[in-house]
Scaffold this active site. Structure first.
Site, PDB file in Angstrom:
ATOM      1  N   PHE A  12       0.806  -1.310   0.073  1.00 33.16           N
ATOM      2  CA  PHE A  12      -0.015   0.060  -0.078  1.00 33.16           C
ATOM      3  C   PHE A  12       0.898   1.235  -0.175  1.00 33.16           C
ATOM      4  O   PHE A  12       0.930   1.938  -1.105  1.00 33.16           O
ATOM      5  CB  PHE A  12      -0.981  -0.013   1.016  1.00 33.16           C
ATOM      6  CG  PHE A  12      -1.491   1.355   1.626  1.00 33.16           C
ATOM      7  CD1 PHE A  12      -2.215   2.090   0.688  1.00 33.16           C
ATOM      8  CD2 PHE A  12      -1.633   1.736   3.012  1.00 33.16           C
ATOM      9  CE1 PHE A  12      -2.775   3.236   0.738  1.00 33.16           C
ATOM     10  CE2 PHE A  12      -2.363   2.929   3.053  1.00 33.16           C
ATOM     11  CZ  PHE A  12      -2.816   3.777   2.202  1.00 33.16           C
ATOM     12  N   THR A 135       6.186   2.903  12.913  1.00 28.90           N
ATOM     13  CA  THR A 135       4.775   3.322  13.137  1.00 28.90           C
ATOM     14  C   THR A 135       4.617   4.073  14.481  1.00 28.90           C
ATOM     15  O   THR A 135       5.425   3.855  15.254  1.00 28.90           O
ATOM     16  CB  THR A 135       4.027   2.000  13.069  1.00 28.90           C
ATOM     17  OG1 THR A 135       2.780   2.262  13.898  1.00 28.90           O
ATOM     18  CG2 THR A 135       4.659   0.876  13.918  1.00 28.90           C
ATOM     19  N   ASP A 136       3.591   4.718  14.667  1.00 28.41           N
ATOM     20  CA  ASP A 136       3.500   5.396  16.110  1.00 28.41           C
ATOM     21  C   ASP A 136       3.017   4.134  17.090  1.00 28.41           C
ATOM     22  O   ASP A 136       3.107   4.483  18.327  1.00 28.41           O
ATOM     23  CB  ASP A 136       2.131   6.269  15.918  1.00 28.41           C
ATOM     24  CG  ASP A 136       0.885   5.926  15.335  1.00 28.41           C
ATOM     25  OD1 ASP A 136       0.873   4.712  15.004  1.00 28.41           O
ATOM     26  OD2 ASP A 136      -0.054   6.584  15.465  1.00 28.41           O
ATOM     27  N   SER A 164       7.543  -5.834  17.323  1.00 29.65           N
ATOM     28  CA  SER A 164       8.545  -6.353  15.995  1.00 29.65           C
ATOM     29  C   SER A 164       9.073  -4.914  15.519  1.00 29.65           C
ATOM     30  O   SER A 164      10.240  -4.743  15.223  1.00 29.65           O
ATOM     31  CB  SER A 164       7.918  -7.045  15.120  1.00 29.65           C
ATOM     32  OG  SER A 164       6.912  -6.510  14.422  1.00 29.65           O
ATOM     33  N   ARG A 293     -10.560  -6.232  19.983  1.00 26.60           N
ATOM     34  CA  ARG A 293      -9.275  -6.977  19.755  1.00 26.60           C
ATOM     35  C   ARG A 293      -8.535  -7.013  21.259  1.00 26.60           C
ATOM     36  O   ARG A 293      -8.551  -6.259  21.804  1.00 26.60           O
ATOM     37  CB  ARG A 293      -8.191  -6.062  18.849  1.00 26.60           C
ATOM     38  CG  ARG A 293      -6.857  -6.250  18.628  1.00 26.60           C
ATOM     39  CD  ARG A 293      -6.080  -5.204  17.849  1.00 26.60           C
ATOM     40  NE  ARG A 293      -6.290  -5.001  16.471  1.00 26.60           N
ATOM     41  CZ  ARG A 293      -6.254  -4.108  15.701  1.00 26.60           C
ATOM     42  NH1 ARG A 293      -5.649  -2.801  16.334  1.00 26.60           N
ATOM     43  NH2 ARG A 293      -6.445  -4.115  14.603  1.00 26.60           N
TER      44      ARG A 293
END
Length: 361
Positions: A12, A135-136, A164, A293
């Site tokens: 993406f 990533t944040d 990770s 989640r």
């Protein structure tokens, strides 16, 4: 910046960057290394601005001999490292691939660049740069009253995915401090826009609503995210490549904090407007709260003042206009959607992740 190795360039964000960089810089050559796992597709690379300056290589970033060959053969001076397993739910179901790709893969790239650029002295003749896209989520979760994440916020990852990515960030930073490898790191918020694999929130909601399928909302839907249009993200990375200082980290965000429910509501309102003939209007009635989640982070927010101050970058897309452009892209690109959704693995994943959740208690 002449010869760029883009890892994960059929995914993406990576594919959007390939489209962007070929248009923005008419002199660069792009070598695109992607394993073409479930989220990567050659469909994403159709219609490139100048295909003669782009070469696709199917392969694994953990394959050291392949990475070595590409660096030497193409005299790579810039690596933009997107390749990663990136879906939190998938990391919960199977963390092993996240450790392999995100940690071992990043290590393999760093070692190959250290060998070619530093030990073999390639970097003596031209500037080189390893840019790591992160990533944040490495910062963990914010409480309602907490200030936004800054570049010096302590890491506190809560999922196998974010753990990770945190490990890979630490490796990249260590290679700068230990070996002098010229690196930069960016930590971005949630991306959205064209060509996003439809397991993620925004494309999943668009496509399910169009077909009258339930719109699964995790828990109460009041999780808060910062949303960054992928075009803005590409422009930010390009700014870092041009003017970013080696060894530095830059936060990239969209300057907004809607809840997931607000995002779904806006998408449904756009579909109500753009598809007035739909039998499923109002589309928001399709929402269905499902079991949350495990360990779901409640809130992310990004402080982007550093990149604004030092590099002059700020997001151009307001959330409303970005969502409209994104919904319109999915409506206008039904062939892309069909090609992606025909993948057997995609359908199996949707069943695995959502069918077992059931409605929220």
């Amino acid at each position: 910046m002449q010869n760029i190795l883009v890892t994960g360039g059929a995914g993406f964000i990576g594919s959007n960057f390939v489209h962007f960089i070929l248009a923005a810089n008419p002199t660069v050559r792009v070598i695109n290394l992607d394993a073409l796992t479930y989220a990567g597709s050659l469909e994403n690379l159709k219609g490139l601005p100048d295909e003669n300056r782009h070469e696709f290589v199917q392969g694994d970033i953990c394959d050291r001999s392949l990475v070595d060959r590409l660096l030497h053969e193409h005299e790579i001076d810039t690596v933009v490292h997107f390749a990663a397993e990136s879906h939190v739910d998938r990391s919960i179901h199977g963390p092993d691939q996240f450790v392999q790709t995100n940690i071992v893969g990043t290590y393999t790239l760093l070692e190959a660049c250290r060998q070619f650029w530093l030990k073999e002295n390639f970097a003596q003749n031209r500037p080189v740069r390893f840019h790591h896209v992160s990533t944040d989520e490495v910062f963990g979760s914010l409480k309602p009253e907490d200030p936004p994440f800054r570049e010096d916020t302590p890491y506190a990852p809560n999922s196998p995915y974010s753990a990770s990515k945190a490990a890979s960030d630490h490796l990249v930073r260590a290679y700068f401090h230990t070996y002098g490898l010229p690196v930069t790191i960016s930590n971005c918020s949630n991306n959205y826009g064209p060509r996003q694999f439809p397991e993620k929130l925004i494309p999943l909601m668009i496509l399910n609503a169009l077909e009258g399928k339930p719109l699964p909302v995790y828990g109460d839907g009041n999780q808060i995210r910062d949303w960054l249009h992928v075009q803005d993200h590409c422009e930010a990375i390009y700014s870092i490549l041009q003017d970013g200082k080696a060894g530095e980290t830059y936060n990239i965000g969209g300057n907004n904090q809607p809840t997931n429910l607000e995002i779904i509501r806006q998408i449904c309102a756009l579909l109500d407007e753009l598809r007035p003939e739909s039998p499923y209007r109002p589309h928001f009635q399709l929402k269905q709260h499902v079991t949350d989640r495990p360990g779901h982070d409640r809130r992310y927010a990004m402080d982007i003042r550093k990149i604004e101050r030092e590099l002059g970058w700020k997001p151009r897309f307001e959330l409303a206009s970005g969502l409209r452009q994104t919904v319109e892209w999915y409506l206008d690109n039904s062939q892309w959607v069909s090609a992606i959704r025909q993948q057997q693995e995609y359908q199996a994943w949707l069943m695995k992740n959502y069918a077992a959740r059931g409605e929220a208690k």
